[in-house]
Every structure is written in structure tokens, then in C-alpha cells.
Design an enzyme around this catalytic site. Structure first.
Site, short mmCIF file in Angstrom:
data_model
loop_
_atom_site.label_atom_id
_atom_site.label_comp_id
_atom_site.label_asym_id
_atom_site.label_seq_id
_atom_site.Cartn_x
_atom_site.Cartn_y
_atom_site.Cartn_z
N LYS A 209 40.64 36.31 45.13
CA LYS A 209 40.00 36.58 46.42
C LYS A 209 38.92 35.53 46.70
CE LYS A 209 37.23 40.12 48.56
NZ LYS A 209 36.47 41.34 48.32
N GLU A 215 38.35 31.81 35.12
CA GLU A 215 39.60 32.01 34.39
C GLU A 215 40.80 31.58 35.22
OE1 GLU A 215 37.17 34.19 34.74
OE2 GLU A 215 36.88 35.42 32.95
N GLY A 272 38.34 43.67 45.21
CA GLY A 272 39.29 43.15 44.22
C GLY A 272 40.06 44.26 43.51
N ARG A 273 39.35 45.28 43.03
CA ARG A 273 40.02 46.32 42.24
C ARG A 273 40.80 47.33 43.09
NH1 ARG A 273 34.67 46.17 41.77
NH2 ARG A 273 33.41 47.87 42.60
N GLU A 358 34.13 49.53 36.71
CA GLU A 358 33.47 48.50 37.52
C GLU A 358 32.84 49.15 38.77
OE1 GLU A 358 34.94 44.22 37.43
OE2 GLU A 358 35.38 44.73 39.51
N HIS A 389 50.15 59.90 17.84
CA HIS A 389 50.20 59.34 16.49
C HIS A 389 49.11 58.29 16.28
CE1 HIS A 389 54.05 61.33 15.72
NE2 HIS A 389 54.23 61.14 17.02
N LYS A 517 28.90 35.82 33.65
CA LYS A 517 29.55 34.63 34.23
C LYS A 517 28.57 33.47 34.25
CE LYS A 517 32.67 36.81 37.59
NZ LYS A 517 32.93 36.95 39.01
O1 F6P Z 1 35.26 40.95 37.26
C1 F6P Z 1 34.66 40.70 38.48
C2 F6P Z 1 35.63 40.42 39.58
O2 F6P Z 1 34.90 40.03 40.69
C3 F6P Z 1 36.51 41.61 39.92
O3 F6P Z 1 35.88 42.54 40.71
C4 F6P Z 1 37.66 40.94 40.56
O4 F6P Z 1 38.74 41.80 40.64
C5 F6P Z 1 37.86 39.78 39.62
O5 F6P Z 1 36.55 39.41 39.26
C6 F6P Z 1 38.64 38.62 40.15
O6 F6P Z 1 38.06 38.07 41.28
P1 F6P Z 1 38.84 37.05 42.21
O7 F6P Z 1 40.01 37.75 42.80
O8 F6P Z 1 37.84 36.62 43.24
O9 F6P Z 1 39.29 35.89 41.35
#
Ligand code: F6P
Length: 549
Positions: A209, A215, A272-273, A358, A389, A517
Site C-alpha cells: 500500500k 521487506e 493494510g490488515r 495490530e 497433539h 522499523k
Molecule cells: O506492519 C505494519 C504494516 O504497516 C501493516 O499494517 C501492513 O499491512 C504492512 O506493514 C505492509 O504495509 P504495505 O502494504 O504498505 O507494504
């Protein structure tokens, strides 16, 4: 900061005070006894809605508990909050945003800050539909003219967990395309996945987003390099056939080298979530087709309507959210378990961890004050029967009280009734056993029947006693269909909302992930320059060890 949400400290309400008194009356009552006293209990404490049967009668509650919890929801202004949510008010106050993932699955007019968004939503849906159809039917070709066989979703958090969970859950409905998810910045994750892939037949979806997540950008860059190095014919044109992006940050995507026509937009009013219903779900559509995706949206929409229109007493997300508060704030439970008796749902607990933790892991209230009561729910789980188990021992006989939610289906997808009956027999047996337990008398009788003498029984019996009275909620759904899955996920989303409102917190921001971060960025710069003594002694020593190795 303008706030259309009420800001009421739940612990100062009348209902909270009454719940405290009520808790003292009920805390030692045995649910098994409550069943004996009330022949209607199983019927009263259940909700039947469409394909869902929710049995919450095996919880440590009675009619008064439900009445007081509902009163609590009313006193903190949950009605008003639901209206604000569905009116698209700016309820994500600290980020100055509306929260409208519900708009992605409802066909009504959505106005945010004076702008009607329905047209934008429809346009992106059409874009997803036509693109996915071309890829699925093989008309869409890679740069050497071959059809696409593999799809790689590059994203993390909400840009990974939701699509990944859904495609695993709906694997039964999947087409021929192979789906891969790369999320971790761990290079081994990306290189291990790339090993299996042919650049000529793979489509990469970079999902971010913000398009600034370390990452995702690192993985996308590594993949782009791998792609360009795979052949001397691989050039910028080839990239445009193999890389698409889902983002709200169009400029950054273009700067990365993805052409504007390959961008599937999302908007700042989709968290995002909560974004799997948007273009973030592109991998879902590619994997199961647009029609199934629409069914997923339809199920979620039906749950939205149920949540918006049903009295709190029979409202699934409201009641289950309130139950969570009952256990967390009154019984002092530290965690809750989610046990899907369905292997397809093996990523559901991981998905819910982000959604729930979150959102509601907050300690500042909506008035800006530090909170002095517990918020948030630590959620964990694994599919049954595997879970039995692994960690059920602790739920049955450990010292902690762990409310557990069981999710199962009446019908199995492959119609193998022999397996399914065994699976569901375990589901029902566990919820019964957790409630009933096994007392000394029962243990003694059992051991006597096995021929043990009284001396031996006395020694071993304490270890064989199950206290019971462990709360469970059973969610029994007719069948794992896209529609029912959509409703199930939306149910959890709305529970998050309910709990956030009662706890008087903002559920839709996530400032807590920022600090790590920032610090990681600083430390990376130090690692790159081999310079590291600016931290506490422990961190300095760890960095030294890492750099010397
Ligand atoms: O972990 C923090 C966060 O902002 C989440 O809320 C989000 O889903 C994720 O990082 C990924 O963010 P983006 O879609 O901006 O890469």
C-alpha cells in the site's frame, strides 16, 4: 483531531461495575451445572444465521452476563460507533482517514470527504476482472510468448497474510496457476522460491500500500535483478509483462520501474490488515477466479449487514467481541485460542494475529490518556486435530484459563464422511471434555475398572483429574465455500471493531510498528559501514559478534 466516535472509559460505566459484582457471583460456577439447571441453555445461548450455527453456551456466562455485556456496549456508544463506521466518517482519527474496507464489498454509494468512491471501486474491480481472466485463460503472454503458469505475491503484513490465508483456505476452488507468497526480508525465503520458477512464465505482483516497506521493496528489487539477469533478452519491456503492482503510492511504483498501466490502485481508506477485499486480493482472484472472489465479497457483505442491522443480543460480532472482553478484563485471561477443525484454514490464526493484535494492541485511549485496564487479545492457534497433539494438554490441565474458539464445517469438500466424522467427533468431544473435565470420583472409578488397587489409584489420580469448566465457543458452518469464508473473516473484522470501541482505543492505526522499523534502518546503516557502538551494551555486543563472524 476531530472524532465522531464516543470516548467513554468502559471501566467507569455502570455496566462495568455490575459486571464486576456479577463476575464474583459466577466465577466459580460450573458450566456443566448451569446446563443441568437450565434445560434451555443450549438453545438460548446460540445464534443461527444463514449457514452459521454459533454455540456459545459452553462459556462461563449466564443470561445476566449477556445482558450486562450488551449494556456495556450500549453505554460506551457502540451504536453510534457503528453508524460512524458505516457512514464513512473519519474514524481512523490519528491518521485522519475513513475506514471503508466494507465499501469494497457493498454495492452502495460511498462518500468519503465529499467524494463518491463507488466509481473508483468499480473501475478497479473491472481492471482486476479483465486482467485475471486473460492470465487464467492463457491469452496473457510473457515476454517470450509463453503463457503464465506461476504467480508470485511479494508483500508483507496485510499485503501477504490475507491473500495467502484465503488462497490456502480456498485451495479446493483453485485453478491451474501456481501461487507463491514471498514476504520475509530473509533472503533465503526469496531465493528458495525463485529456485522453482521460470522467469518466462512467472508473473510477479508487488503488493504494498505504501510502497515503502523495506521487506517488500528489497524482495522486489532482488527479484527484478534475478529476472533481468535470467536472459540477455530480458529488458524493460519484459519487465512490463511480468511485474504488476498493487499500491496507493503510484509515483513510487513508477519510480520502481513498473508502468502505470500495470498498477492496481488501492486507497488510504483501506487499512493494510483489512485489504484482502481490494486489489490486494489480486492473487486470490488469479488463483480462484473472479466469480469466486465475488462470492467471497458477497459473504462479507452479508456479515456487514448482519452486524449493522442486528440487535446486539443476537449480533454475532458484537456478542463474540463482548465475550472476549469478559474473559480478558474480568477473568484476566491472557490469551485466546482459535482452533479450526479444517486443514484448509491453517493460516487463519496467523492472519487473525495481525488483524486482532495490530488493531487492538493499544494503551492510549481515544481521549489521549494512558489506559489502566487491559486491551488487546493475544490470539494463537493451529488446526485441529493436530492441535490436540500439540498444545491441548495446556488448555485441559494447565494453570491458565484459555477461552478457545472451535471452527468446523458440517460438510467436507471431498465428501469423505469417514474422515469427516472422525474430525468432527474430535471437535465435539474436545468442547465437551473441556467443559465437563473429569473429577476424582470418575478417575477413581475408571482406574478401579482397570484393576488398580486403592493405593495405586491414590498416587496416580491427581494427575488424571481434569478440572473442566474451560470455556469454548463452537462455530459450525455448513460448508467451506468462498461465501461462508467471506462472512467468517468479516465477522472477525467486526469483532475487532467492537472490542476497540469498548476499550476506547483507535483500532485502525498501527504506530507501534514504526519504532522497530526506524531502529532497523539505523542499524542497517551501521552494519553496512561496519560501525556499531552507539547502542546499549547488549545490542553493541550482538552487533560486534555478527560483524566479526
Ligand atoms: O506492519 C505494519 C504494516 O504497516 C501493516 O499494517 C501492513 O499491512 C504492512 O506493514 C505492509 O504495509 P504495505 O502494504 O504498505 O507494504
Amino acid at each position: 483531531m476531530s472524532n465522531s466516535l464516543p470516548s467513554i472509559n468502559p471501566t467507569k460505566t455502570k455496566a462495568w461495575e455490575q459486571l464486576n459484582t456479577h463476575y464474583n457471583n459466577i466465577k466459580n460456577k460450573q458450566v456443566a451445572e448451569l446446563f443441568k439447571q437450565d434445560s434451555q441453555r443450549a438453545d438460548t445461548l446460540k445464534i443461527e444465521w444463514k449457514d452459521f450455527y454459533i454455540d456459545y453456551s459452553k462459556n462461563r456466562i449466564d443470561a445476566t452476563t449477556v445482558k450486562l455485556l450488551v449494556q456495556l456496549a450500549k453505554e460506551v456508544g457502540l451504536d453510534q460507533a457503528i453508524n460512524s463506521f458505516f457512514n464513512a466518517d473519519t474514524i481512523n482519527v490519528t491518521e485522519n482517514r475513513a475506514v471503508q474496507h466494507i465499501a469494497l464489498r457493498n454495492n452502495h454509494k460511498v462518500i468519503i470527504k465529499g467524494k463518491d468512491l463507488s466509481k473508483d471501486i468499480q473501475e478497479v474491480k473491472d481492471q482486476i476482472k479483465s486482467f485475471s481472466e486473460e492470465v487464467i485463460n492463457g491469452n496473457y503472454k510473457g515476454y517470450t510468448g509463453k503463457t503464465i503458469t506461476d504467480i508470485v505475491n511479494i508483500g508483507i503484513g496485510g499485503s501477504d497474510l490475507g491473500p495467502y490465508m484465503i488462497t490456502e483456505a480456498l485451495a479446493y476452488y483453485k485453478n491451474h496457476l501456481n501461487l507463491h507468497y514471498i514476504s520475509n526480508v530473509d533472503g533465503d525465503h526469496v531465493h528458495q522460491t525463485l529456485k522453482k520458477l521460470n522467469p518466462e512464465t512467472t508473473l510477479f505482483i508487488v503488493v504494498s500500500k505504501s510502497f515503502s516497506t523495506q521487506e517488500t521493496l528489497s524482495n522486489a528489487l532482488t527479484i527484478r535483478e534475478w529476472f533481468l539477469n535470467s536472459s540477455s533478452d530480458c529488458n524493460k519491456d519484459a519487465i512490463s509483462k511480468h511485474f504488476v503492482a498493487v499500491s496507493s503510492n503510484i509515483q513510487k511504483v513508477v519510480d520502481f520501474g513498473i508502468s502505470p498501466q500495470n498498477i492496481f490502485p488501492i486507497w488510504d481508506w483501506v487499512g493494510g490488515r483489512f485489504s484482502l477485499w481490494s486489489a490486494v486480493g489480486l492473487s486470490i482472484v488469479l488463483g480462484i477466479g473472479f466469480t469466486h472472489f465475488e462470492e467471497l465479497l458477497e459473504g462479507a457483505m452479508e456479515m456487514d449487514t448482519h452486524f449493522k442491522e442486528t440487535n446486539f443480543e443476537k449480533n454475532i460480532p458484537v456478542l463474540l467481541g463482548l465475550l472476549s472482553i469478559w474473559y480478558g478484563n474480568f477473568f484476566g485471561c491472557d490469551t485466546e485460542a482459535v482452533i479450526p477443525y479444517c486443514q484448509y484454514l491453517h493460516r487463519l490464526p496467523a492472519y487473525l494475529q495481525q488483524g486482532i493484535m495490530e488493531s487492538n494492541g493499544k494503551s492510549t485511549d481515544r481521549n489521549g490518556n494512558k489506559i489502566d485496564y487491559q486491551t488487546g487479545t493475544i490470539i494463537w492457534g493451529e488446526p485441529g486435530t493436530n492441535a490436540q497433539h500439540a498444545f491441548f494438554q495446556l488448555i485441559h490441565q494447565g494453570t491458565r484459563l484459555i477461552p478457545s474458539e472451535f471452527i468446523g464445517f458440517k460438510e467436507s469438500l471431498y465428501q469423505d464422511s469417514s474422515h469427516h466424522n472422525k474430525l468432527m467427533a474430535n471437535f465435539f468431544a474436545q468442547t465437551e471434555a473441556l467443559m465437563k473435565g473429569k473429577n476424582l470420583e470418575e478417575v477413581t472409578q475408571e482406574l478401579q475398572s482397570k484393576g488398580l488397587d486403592l493405593e495405586a489409584i491414590k498416587k496416580i489420580a491427581p494427575y488424571k483429574i481434569f478440572e473442566g469448566n474451560k470455556p469454548t465457543t463452537s462455530i459450525l458452518i455448513n460448508k467451506l465455500t468462498p461465501k461462508n469464508l467471506g462472512a467468517l473473516v468479516a465477522m472477525y473484522e467486526h469483532r475487532i471493531f467492537v472490542q476497540g470501541i469498548v476499550w476506547n482505543i483507535y483500532s485502525f492505526d498501527q504506530w507501534g510498528v514504526e519504532l522497530g522499523k526506524q531502529l532497523a534502518g539505523n542499524i542497517l546503516a551501521e552494519i553496512d559501514t561496519d560501525l556499531s557502538n552507539a547502542h546499549d551494551a547488549s545490542t553493541n555486543a550482538l552487533l560486534k559478534k555478527f560483524l566479526n563472524s
